[in-house]
Design an enzyme around this catalytic site. Structure first.
Site, mmCIF file in Angstrom:
data_model
loop_
_atom_site.group_PDB
_atom_site.id
_atom_site.type_symbol
_atom_site.label_atom_id
_atom_site.label_comp_id
_atom_site.label_asym_id
_atom_site.label_seq_id
_atom_site.Cartn_x
_atom_site.Cartn_y
_atom_site.Cartn_z
ATOM 1 N N ASP A 33 0.850 -1.201 0.000
ATOM 2 C CA ASP A 33 0.000 0.000 0.000
ATOM 3 C C ASP A 33 0.880 1.243 0.000
ATOM 4 O O ASP A 33 1.611 1.490 0.959
ATOM 5 C CB ASP A 33 -0.908 0.009 1.231
ATOM 6 C CG ASP A 33 -2.120 -0.904 1.047
ATOM 7 O OD1 ASP A 33 -2.757 -1.251 2.045
ATOM 8 O OD2 ASP A 33 -2.418 -1.262 -0.115
ATOM 9 N N ASP A 167 -10.083 -5.293 -2.910
ATOM 10 C CA ASP A 167 -9.251 -4.788 -1.822
ATOM 11 C C ASP A 167 -10.087 -3.881 -0.929
ATOM 12 O O ASP A 167 -10.804 -3.008 -1.412
ATOM 13 C CB ASP A 167 -8.085 -3.979 -2.420
ATOM 14 C CG ASP A 167 -7.200 -3.371 -1.367
ATOM 15 O OD1 ASP A 167 -6.462 -2.418 -1.683
ATOM 16 O OD2 ASP A 167 -7.242 -3.836 -0.205
HETATM 17 C C1 DX5 Z 1 -6.857 1.120 1.220
HETATM 18 C C2 DX5 Z 1 -5.930 -0.042 1.434
HETATM 19 C C3 DX5 Z 1 -6.600 -1.031 2.356
HETATM 20 C C4 DX5 Z 1 -5.792 -2.245 2.631
HETATM 21 C C5 DX5 Z 1 -6.721 -3.364 3.000
HETATM 22 O O1 DX5 Z 1 -7.274 1.617 2.409
HETATM 23 O O2 DX5 Z 1 -5.646 -0.626 0.207
HETATM 24 O O3 DX5 Z 1 -7.791 -1.369 1.682
HETATM 25 O O4 DX5 Z 1 -5.067 -2.663 1.508
HETATM 26 O O5 DX5 Z 1 -7.109 -3.123 4.305
HETATM 27 P P1 DX5 Z 1 -8.226 -4.060 5.002
HETATM 28 O O6 DX5 Z 1 -8.077 -5.460 4.427
HETATM 29 O O7 DX5 Z 1 -7.861 -4.009 6.470
HETATM 30 O O8 DX5 Z 1 -9.526 -3.435 4.663
#
Ligand code: DX5
Length: 211
Positions: A33, A167
């Site tokens: 990320d 995601d």
């Molecule tokens: C955007 C990021 C998150 C992360 C996933 O905020 O891309 O979405 O990767 O986080 P979780 O799986 O905890 O929602």
């Protein structure tokens, strides 16, 4: 087989390393990320040169939540990312996708929950993958927006060969529906890293997605 892809959202190199250690040999693909504090209000540690030096044994995806996607895409491709996702909401995203593809890497686009799929329709045949967001990006641990399931199904019905990942808010309670709708990859952070035991949650999520 729907792949479980751990997302590393880290605020320091140490946290990044710790998460890599938790992943170990359990995953074959990871998603990094990259948040610039401009496109999203949050800012992560994600230094492409430092990550390149780690020589990580994974297929690396860079999820570029950045206001200026082209230089970020170029830097992560140079660092060895095999797949980049830039946001359809960011100015200049198409040039970033093209830059990745010119380097024989996969260029993908991420679409936030409120962004109509029509925003990417025109160029869908120039995309290697679409990342359907289940949350508005910026933070881990946000509640899943169930609309993402129908959006995956819509993309799958229209583009049978397109790689589709999801995601944001992915967990055991929605993994099976997302896989059944046609997702090739489910990206997860809190469902894996906030759990008591990473290995058990990784296996449980994979079972849920492939049951
Ligand atoms: C955007 C990021 C998150 C992360 C996933 O905020 O891309 O979405 O990767 O986080 P979780 O799986 O905890 O929602």
């Amino acid at each position: 087989m729907t792949e479980i892809i751990p997302a590393i959202l880290a605020y320091s190199e140490k946290e990044f390393d710790d998460k890599v250690k938790q992943i170990g040999a359990r995953a074959s693909t990871i998603q990094i990320d990259v948040m610039d504090g401009l496109f999203v209000p949050n800012r992560t540690w994600a230094d492409p040169a430092a990550v390149a030096k780690m020589r990580l044994p994974y297929t690396i995806e860079a999820h570029l939540m950045v206001a200026d996607p082209l230089p970020a895409a170029q830097a992560w491709v140079a660092a060895g990312a095999q797949r980049i996702f830039v946001h359809a909401e960011a100015e200049g995203w198409r040039a970033a996708v093209q830059a990745a593809r010119e380097e024989e890497r996969e260029g993908g686009v991420a679409v936030n929950p409120n962004t109509p799929l029509s925003a990417i329709e025109e160029v869908i045949n120039e995309l290697d993958a679409v990342l359907v967001m289940g949350v508005n990006p910026g933070w881990s641990g946000q509640p899943f927006e169930r609309l993402a399931i129908a959006r995956v199904a819509e993309l799958r019905s229209r583009y049978p060969r397109l790689r589709i990942e999801v995601d944001g808010g992915v967990n055991e309670s929605n993994a099976r529906e997302l896989a059944a709708a046609g997702a090739d990859g489910l990206v997860a952070a809190s469902a894996l890293f906030s759990a008591k035991n990473f290995e058990e949650s990784f296996k449980a999520l994979s079972r849920a997605a492939n049951s």
